[in-house]
Design an enzyme around this catalytic site. Sequence first.
Site, mmCIF file in Angstrom:
data_model
loop_
_atom_site.group_PDB
_atom_site.id
_atom_site.type_symbol
_atom_site.label_atom_id
_atom_site.label_comp_id
_atom_site.label_asym_id
_atom_site.label_seq_id
_atom_site.Cartn_x
_atom_site.Cartn_y
_atom_site.Cartn_z
ATOM 1 N N ALA A 66 62.628 61.630 28.975
ATOM 2 C CA ALA A 66 63.133 60.772 27.908
ATOM 3 C C ALA A 66 64.655 60.887 27.931
ATOM 4 C CB ALA A 66 62.569 61.227 26.575
ATOM 5 N N GLY A 109 59.371 63.412 29.830
ATOM 6 C CA GLY A 109 58.744 62.115 29.590
ATOM 7 C C GLY A 109 58.342 61.398 30.868
ATOM 8 N N GLU A 112 55.071 62.770 31.712
ATOM 9 C CA GLU A 112 54.124 62.277 30.703
ATOM 10 C C GLU A 112 53.777 60.813 30.934
ATOM 11 O OE1 GLU A 112 56.883 63.976 27.756
ATOM 12 O OE2 GLU A 112 55.095 64.718 26.740
ATOM 13 N N GLU A 132 61.064 70.555 28.622
ATOM 14 C CA GLU A 132 61.610 70.344 27.271
ATOM 15 C C GLU A 132 61.993 71.649 26.580
ATOM 16 O OE1 GLU A 132 58.886 68.847 28.479
ATOM 17 O OE2 GLU A 132 58.844 66.741 27.860
HETATM 18 N N1 CO8 Z 1 68.304 61.786 29.861
HETATM 19 C C1 CO8 Z 1 69.503 61.205 29.973
HETATM 20 N N2 CO8 Z 1 70.229 61.224 31.108
HETATM 21 C C2 CO8 Z 1 69.715 61.857 32.172
HETATM 22 C C3 CO8 Z 1 68.464 62.495 32.136
HETATM 23 C C4 CO8 Z 1 67.734 62.441 30.918
HETATM 24 N N3 CO8 Z 1 66.511 62.976 30.789
HETATM 25 N N4 CO8 Z 1 68.226 63.056 33.339
HETATM 26 C C5 CO8 Z 1 69.272 62.776 34.110
HETATM 27 N N5 CO8 Z 1 70.195 62.049 33.413
HETATM 28 C C6 CO8 Z 1 71.486 61.551 33.876
HETATM 29 C C7 CO8 Z 1 72.532 62.658 33.967
HETATM 30 O O1 CO8 Z 1 73.092 62.937 32.708
HETATM 31 C C8 CO8 Z 1 73.501 62.063 34.955
HETATM 32 O O2 CO8 Z 1 74.306 61.131 34.276
HETATM 33 P P1 CO8 Z 1 75.945 61.277 34.346
HETATM 34 O O3 CO8 Z 1 76.257 61.061 35.798
HETATM 35 O O4 CO8 Z 1 76.409 60.163 33.462
HETATM 36 O O5 CO8 Z 1 76.267 62.642 33.884
HETATM 37 C C9 CO8 Z 1 72.606 61.264 35.892
HETATM 38 O O6 CO8 Z 1 71.370 61.064 35.200
HETATM 39 C C10 CO8 Z 1 72.290 62.005 37.187
HETATM 40 O O7 CO8 Z 1 71.767 63.277 36.828
HETATM 41 P P2 CO8 Z 1 72.298 64.656 37.471
HETATM 42 O O8 CO8 Z 1 73.755 64.533 37.812
HETATM 43 O O9 CO8 Z 1 71.912 65.758 36.532
HETATM 44 O O10 CO8 Z 1 71.442 64.683 38.807
HETATM 45 P P3 CO8 Z 1 70.981 65.972 39.634
HETATM 46 O O11 CO8 Z 1 70.394 65.434 40.884
HETATM 47 O O12 CO8 Z 1 72.082 66.957 39.733
HETATM 48 O O13 CO8 Z 1 69.826 66.667 38.746
HETATM 49 C C11 CO8 Z 1 67.820 66.664 37.387
HETATM 50 C C12 CO8 Z 1 68.597 66.001 38.547
HETATM 51 C C13 CO8 Z 1 67.400 68.089 37.805
HETATM 52 C C14 CO8 Z 1 66.574 65.820 37.152
HETATM 53 C C15 CO8 Z 1 68.701 66.736 36.130
HETATM 54 O O14 CO8 Z 1 69.264 65.436 35.895
HETATM 55 C C16 CO8 Z 1 67.935 67.109 34.880
HETATM 56 O O15 CO8 Z 1 67.655 68.281 34.683
HETATM 57 N N6 CO8 Z 1 67.623 66.140 34.006
HETATM 58 C C17 CO8 Z 1 66.974 66.389 32.733
HETATM 59 C C18 CO8 Z 1 65.504 66.720 32.922
HETATM 60 C C19 CO8 Z 1 64.885 67.005 31.597
HETATM 61 O O16 CO8 Z 1 65.184 67.954 30.911
HETATM 62 N N7 CO8 Z 1 63.931 66.135 31.194
HETATM 63 C C20 CO8 Z 1 63.231 66.266 29.939
HETATM 64 C C21 CO8 Z 1 63.896 65.446 28.873
HETATM 65 S S1 CO8 Z 1 63.153 65.626 27.265
HETATM 66 C C22 CO8 Z 1 61.754 64.672 27.320
HETATM 67 O O17 CO8 Z 1 61.528 64.006 28.257
HETATM 68 C C23 CO8 Z 1 60.733 64.637 26.215
HETATM 69 C C24 CO8 Z 1 61.312 65.035 24.924
HETATM 70 C C25 CO8 Z 1 60.268 64.858 23.866
HETATM 71 C C26 CO8 Z 1 60.912 64.566 22.556
HETATM 72 C C27 CO8 Z 1 59.890 64.185 21.579
HETATM 73 C C28 CO8 Z 1 60.506 63.351 20.479
HETATM 74 C C29 CO8 Z 1 59.459 62.732 19.579
#
Ligand code: CO8
Length: 258
Positions: A66, A109, A112, A132
């Site tokens: 997400a 997400g 999921e 998460e």
């Molecule tokens: N949300 C927003 N932006 C993201 C996300 C994300 N989940 N994942 C990656 N991005 C963005 C980065 O911020 C980056 O943008 P910018 O260049 O502007 O900084 C761009 O995508 C590229 O990402 P990276 O530079 O980090 O790329 P890498 O190849 O170095 O790393 C990863 C890839 C390992 C996938 C890394 O991006 C990462 O860890 N991402 C987050 C993964 C994560 O934690 N996902 C879970 C999110 S929470 C969720 O999904 C459910 C929450 C439930 C909430 C319930 C509410 C009701």
Amino acid sequence: MTENSLILTEQHGRVGLITLNRPEALNALSDAMGQQILAAAQAFDKDPGIGAIVITGSAKAFAAGADIKEMAAKSSVQMYISDWFSVWDALARVRTPMVAAVAGHALGGGCELAMIADFIIAGENAKFGQPEIKLGVIPGMGGSQRLTRAIGKAKAMEMVLTGRIMGAVEAEQTGLVARVVPVESLLEDALATAAVIAGMSKPVTMIAKEAVNAAFETTLAEGVRIERRSIFACFATDDQKEGMAAFMDKRPAEFKHR
Ligand code: CO8
């Protein structure tokens, strides 16, 4: 091909393809993106010319979760009142069979969303996880439930509590994914698999999907009752008559509803 900016939709014969299209954010699922995915899937669901749906991302990311940036500042009350993420419950109610073709990151997400599909075909580079916990939250799109049902308590607990990422081989061994294929042939394979489904009777594949999903909702005895009622319902379709007549005539079935 139709461009909705955050997703692309295409029709391949009787298969509807939804491609997540937010590469700059590794297909992070924003609210707007969720709305577009749901609208596309619902449109395919209602279209008698579509018998199966494939949802996919890029070779690098199915979806990295997400959209953290979008939700970071939200309050609990805002999320509760806006029913944040209920769009994904609606996606799970789409009746047309849906295959997720997953390469690269399927995290949070993204994992999921893949599990909302009826089954997953994974590219060799696929990485599944529910990280998460590292963000101070827990899965919110059904992951704590669907992952546990897919791979069992021990592995699901480990993944949800530690954020450990699972590779494609382990995902296949644990039953999270149906098959692992080379990334280069992932989409072709998923479309071909979906085309097989789309060649069947649409109402019967919908009934089959509903019957299998009942296994996650109910007891064995009630599930078997649902199955029994469902197969009797199949006998009310002209496609059952055609399918069995075709077998006896030693010819391919010409289903009316496909
Ligand atoms: N949300 C927003 N932006 C993201 C996300 C994300 N989940 N994942 C990656 N991005 C963005 C980065 O911020 C980056 O943008 P910018 O260049 O502007 O900084 C761009 O995508 C590229 O990402 P990276 O530079 O980090 O790329 P890498 O190849 O170095 O790393 C990863 C890839 C390992 C996938 C890394 O991006 C990462 O860890 N991402 C987050 C993964 C994560 O934690 N996902 C879970 C999110 S929470 C969720 O999904 C459910 C929450 C439930 C909430 C319930 C509410 C009701």
